[in-house]
Structures are given as C-alpha cells and as structure tokens.
Design a protein around this motif. Structure first.
Motif, PDB file in Angstrom:
ATOM      1  N   ALA A  60      -1.118 -12.972  30.074  1.00  0.00           N
ATOM      2  CA  ALA A  60      -0.052 -13.767  30.683  1.00  0.00           C
ATOM      3  C   ALA A  60       1.234 -13.699  29.871  1.00  0.00           C
ATOM      4  CB  ALA A  60      -0.505 -15.225  30.806  1.00  0.00           C
ATOM      5  N   SER A  61       1.145 -13.311  28.592  1.00  0.00           N
ATOM      6  CA  SER A  61       2.332 -13.358  27.748  1.00  0.00           C
ATOM      7  C   SER A  61       2.851 -12.001  27.304  1.00  0.00           C
ATOM      8  CB  SER A  61       2.044 -14.203  26.509  1.00  0.00           C
ATOM      9  OG  SER A  61       0.998 -13.624  25.770  1.00  0.00           O
ATOM     10  N   SER A  62       2.014 -10.979  27.288  1.00  0.00           N
ATOM     11  CA  SER A  62       2.497  -9.675  26.830  1.00  0.00           C
ATOM     12  C   SER A  62       1.604  -8.565  27.355  1.00  0.00           C
ATOM     13  CB  SER A  62       2.520  -9.617  25.303  1.00  0.00           C
ATOM     14  OG  SER A  62       1.206  -9.700  24.813  1.00  0.00           O
ATOM     15  N   THR A  63       2.110  -7.353  27.281  1.00  0.00           N
ATOM     16  CA  THR A  63       1.312  -6.203  27.688  1.00  0.00           C
ATOM     17  C   THR A  63       0.237  -5.971  26.640  1.00  0.00           C
ATOM     18  OG1 THR A  63       3.198  -5.237  28.805  1.00  0.00           O
ATOM     19  CG2 THR A  63       1.379  -3.760  28.286  1.00  0.00           C
ATOM     20  N   SER A  64      -0.980  -5.829  27.084  1.00  0.00           N
ATOM     21  CA  SER A  64      -2.107  -5.644  26.183  1.00  0.00           C
ATOM     22  C   SER A  64      -2.017  -4.319  25.448  1.00  0.00           C
ATOM     23  CB  SER A  64      -3.400  -5.676  26.991  1.00  0.00           C
ATOM     24  OG  SER A  64      -4.489  -5.232  26.226  1.00  0.00           O
ATOM     25  N   LYS A  65      -2.562  -4.295  24.235  1.00  0.00           N
ATOM     26  CA  LYS A  65      -2.662  -3.048  23.477  1.00  0.00           C
ATOM     27  C   LYS A  65      -3.422  -2.011  24.299  1.00  0.00           C
ATOM     28  CE  LYS A  65      -4.227  -1.216  19.074  1.00  0.00           C
ATOM     29  NZ  LYS A  65      -4.998  -1.451  17.883  1.00  0.00           N
ATOM     30  N   ARG A  66      -4.438  -2.450  25.039  1.00  0.00           N
ATOM     31  CA  ARG A  66      -5.220  -1.519  25.863  1.00  0.00           C
ATOM     32  C   ARG A  66      -4.359  -0.873  26.942  1.00  0.00           C
ATOM     33  NH1 ARG A  66      -9.422  -5.628  25.526  1.00  0.00           N
ATOM     34  NH2 ARG A  66     -10.868  -4.906  23.962  1.00  0.00           N
ATOM     35  N   CYS A  67      -3.450  -1.626  27.539  1.00  0.00           N
ATOM     36  CA  CYS A  67      -2.566  -1.055  28.561  1.00  0.00           C
ATOM     37  C   CYS A  67      -1.669   0.011  27.951  1.00  0.00           C
ATOM     38  CB  CYS A  67      -1.722  -2.143  29.215  1.00  0.00           C
ATOM     39  SG  CYS A  67      -2.670  -3.284  30.239  1.00  0.00           S
ATOM     40  N   THR A  68      -1.141  -0.262  26.753  1.00  0.00           N
ATOM     41  CA  THR A  68      -0.245   0.708  26.130  1.00  0.00           C
ATOM     42  C   THR A  68      -1.006   1.906  25.581  1.00  0.00           C
ATOM     43  OG1 THR A  68      -0.270  -0.503  24.027  1.00  0.00           O
ATOM     44  CG2 THR A  68       1.491  -1.038  25.555  1.00  0.00           C
ATOM     45  N   GLU A  69      -2.258   1.717  25.161  1.00  0.00           N
ATOM     46  CA  GLU A  69      -3.060   2.836  24.651  1.00  0.00           C
ATOM     47  C   GLU A  69      -3.357   3.855  25.740  1.00  0.00           C
ATOM     48  OE1 GLU A  69      -6.482   0.884  23.064  1.00  0.00           O
ATOM     49  OE2 GLU A  69      -5.578   0.591  21.108  1.00  0.00           O
ATOM     50  N   THR A  70      -3.398   3.424  26.992  1.00  0.00           N
ATOM     51  CA  THR A  70      -3.681   4.342  28.094  1.00  0.00           C
ATOM     52  C   THR A  70      -2.401   4.964  28.642  1.00  0.00           C
ATOM     53  OG1 THR A  70      -3.623   2.545  29.716  1.00  0.00           O
ATOM     54  CG2 THR A  70      -5.779   3.116  28.786  1.00  0.00           C
ATOM     55  N   GLY A  71      -1.302   4.828  27.894  1.00  0.00           N
ATOM     56  CA  GLY A  71      -0.039   5.422  28.325  1.00  0.00           C
ATOM     57  C   GLY A  71       0.760   4.510  29.229  1.00  0.00           C
ATOM     58  N   GLY A  72       0.412   3.249  29.301  1.00  0.00           N
ATOM     59  CA  GLY A  72       1.070   2.328  30.209  1.00  0.00           C
ATOM     60  C   GLY A  72       2.341   1.694  29.686  1.00  0.00           C
ATOM     61  N   ALA A  73       2.704   1.947  28.442  1.00  0.00           N
ATOM     62  CA  ALA A  73       3.908   1.323  27.893  1.00  0.00           C
ATOM     63  C   ALA A  73       5.129   1.752  28.699  1.00  0.00           C
ATOM     64  CB  ALA A  73       4.074   1.705  26.427  1.00  0.00           C
ATOM     65  N   GLY A  74       5.906   0.773  29.133  1.00  0.00           N
ATOM     66  CA  GLY A  74       7.136   1.060  29.859  1.00  0.00           C
ATOM     67  C   GLY A  74       6.958   1.283  31.350  1.00  0.00           C
ATOM     68  N   TYR A  75       5.731   1.197  31.848  1.00  0.00           N
ATOM     69  CA  TYR A  75       5.473   1.382  33.276  1.00  0.00           C
ATOM     70  C   TYR A  75       4.861   0.116  33.844  1.00  0.00           C
ATOM     71  CZ  TYR A  75       6.130   6.305  32.338  1.00  0.00           C
ATOM     72  OH  TYR A  75       6.655   7.502  31.948  1.00  0.00           O
ATOM     73  N   ILE A  76       5.274  -0.243  35.040  1.00  0.00           N
ATOM     74  CA  ILE A  76       4.724  -1.420  35.701  1.00  0.00           C
ATOM     75  C   ILE A  76       4.706  -1.139  37.205  1.00  0.00           C
ATOM     76  CG2 ILE A  76       6.858  -2.728  36.099  1.00  0.00           C
ATOM     77  CD1 ILE A  76       3.823  -4.278  34.418  1.00  0.00           C
ATOM     78  N   GLU A  77       3.711  -1.674  37.885  1.00  0.00           N
ATOM     79  CA  GLU A  77       3.607  -1.517  39.333  1.00  0.00           C
ATOM     80  C   GLU A  77       3.545  -2.892  39.971  1.00  0.00           C
ATOM     81  OE1 GLU A  77       0.337   1.067  40.325  1.00  0.00           O
ATOM     82  OE2 GLU A  77       1.246   2.751  39.276  1.00  0.00           O
ATOM     83  N   CYS A  78       3.892  -2.940  41.228  1.00  0.00           N
ATOM     84  CA  CYS A  78       3.886  -4.184  41.976  1.00  0.00           C
ATOM     85  C   CYS A  78       2.656  -4.198  42.888  1.00  0.00           C
ATOM     86  CB  CYS A  78       5.174  -4.272  42.787  1.00  0.00           C
ATOM     87  SG  CYS A  78       5.432  -5.876  43.490  1.00  0.00           S
ATOM     88  N   HIS A  79       1.837  -5.223  42.743  1.00  0.00           N
ATOM     89  CA  HIS A  79       0.596  -5.352  43.516  1.00  0.00           C
ATOM     90  C   HIS A  79       0.742  -6.498  44.510  1.00  0.00           C
ATOM     91  CE1 HIS A  79      -3.660  -5.683  44.427  1.00  0.00           C
ATOM     92  NE2 HIS A  79      -3.633  -6.955  44.053  1.00  0.00           N
ATOM     93  N   HIS A  80       0.387  -6.251  45.758  1.00  0.00           N
ATOM     94  CA  HIS A  80       0.373  -7.314  46.768  1.00  0.00           C
ATOM     95  C   HIS A  80      -0.897  -8.133  46.578  1.00  0.00           C
ATOM     96  CE1 HIS A  80       3.247  -4.552  48.651  1.00  0.00           C
ATOM     97  NE2 HIS A  80       3.738  -5.641  49.194  1.00  0.00           N
TER      98      HIS A  80
END
Length: 79
Positions: free
Chosen positions: A8-28
């Motif tokens: 809820a407060s920050s991007t997880s280390k796991r998200c950034t480890e998978t190359g997710g840093a700087g990318y975000i998607e919008c989910h319905h």
C-alpha cells in the motif's frame, strides 16, 4: 506510483526485481464485461505492476489486488 497488489505504501522489492521498476498498469477492479457500458471511475481502477497484473489475470475467478497481496504474503518466507 505503487503496485497495489504488493504494497500500500511502496513498490515491493519483488516487483522491481522482476524488471517492474518504473512501469505500472491500470487494472479494472470490476471487469468490463461485468460492469457493462458506462463511465469508468477512478475508484474502479487499481495501479499494479505488470507482473502482478499477469498473475491476477492468470485464471478466473480473478483475485482482487488485495486478495493477490494476501496470497503472496502467505507464500512469502518473510511472513
């Protein structure tokens, strides 16, 4: 921006480890085929990383970002 499926407060280390840093998607949160025609409100959307978005859409019934967060937390050796 934060991945709502991970933290809820920050991007997880796991998200950034998978190359997710700087990318975000919008989910319905309410699938469009369920919501029907109409105007999408910001409250109908959740910002999540692409990896978590793929995990949510992997198989129906789709978990909410909060459900996915609980599932991942229960599998984590850190919990």
């Amino acid at each position: 921006m934060h991945c709502r499926a991970r933290s809820a407060s920050s991007t997880s280390k796991r998200c950034t480890e998978t190359g997710g840093a700087g990318y975000i998607e919008c989910h319905h949160v309410i699938p469009l085929h369920v919501a029907g025609e109409g105007t999408t409100k910001l409250s109908d959307l959740a910002l999540i990383c692409s990896n978590c978005h793929r995990m949510i859409h992997r198989k129906a019934p789709w978990p909410t970002p909060q459900d996915l967060r609980r599932q991942l937390k229960s599998r984590s050796p850190e919990s």
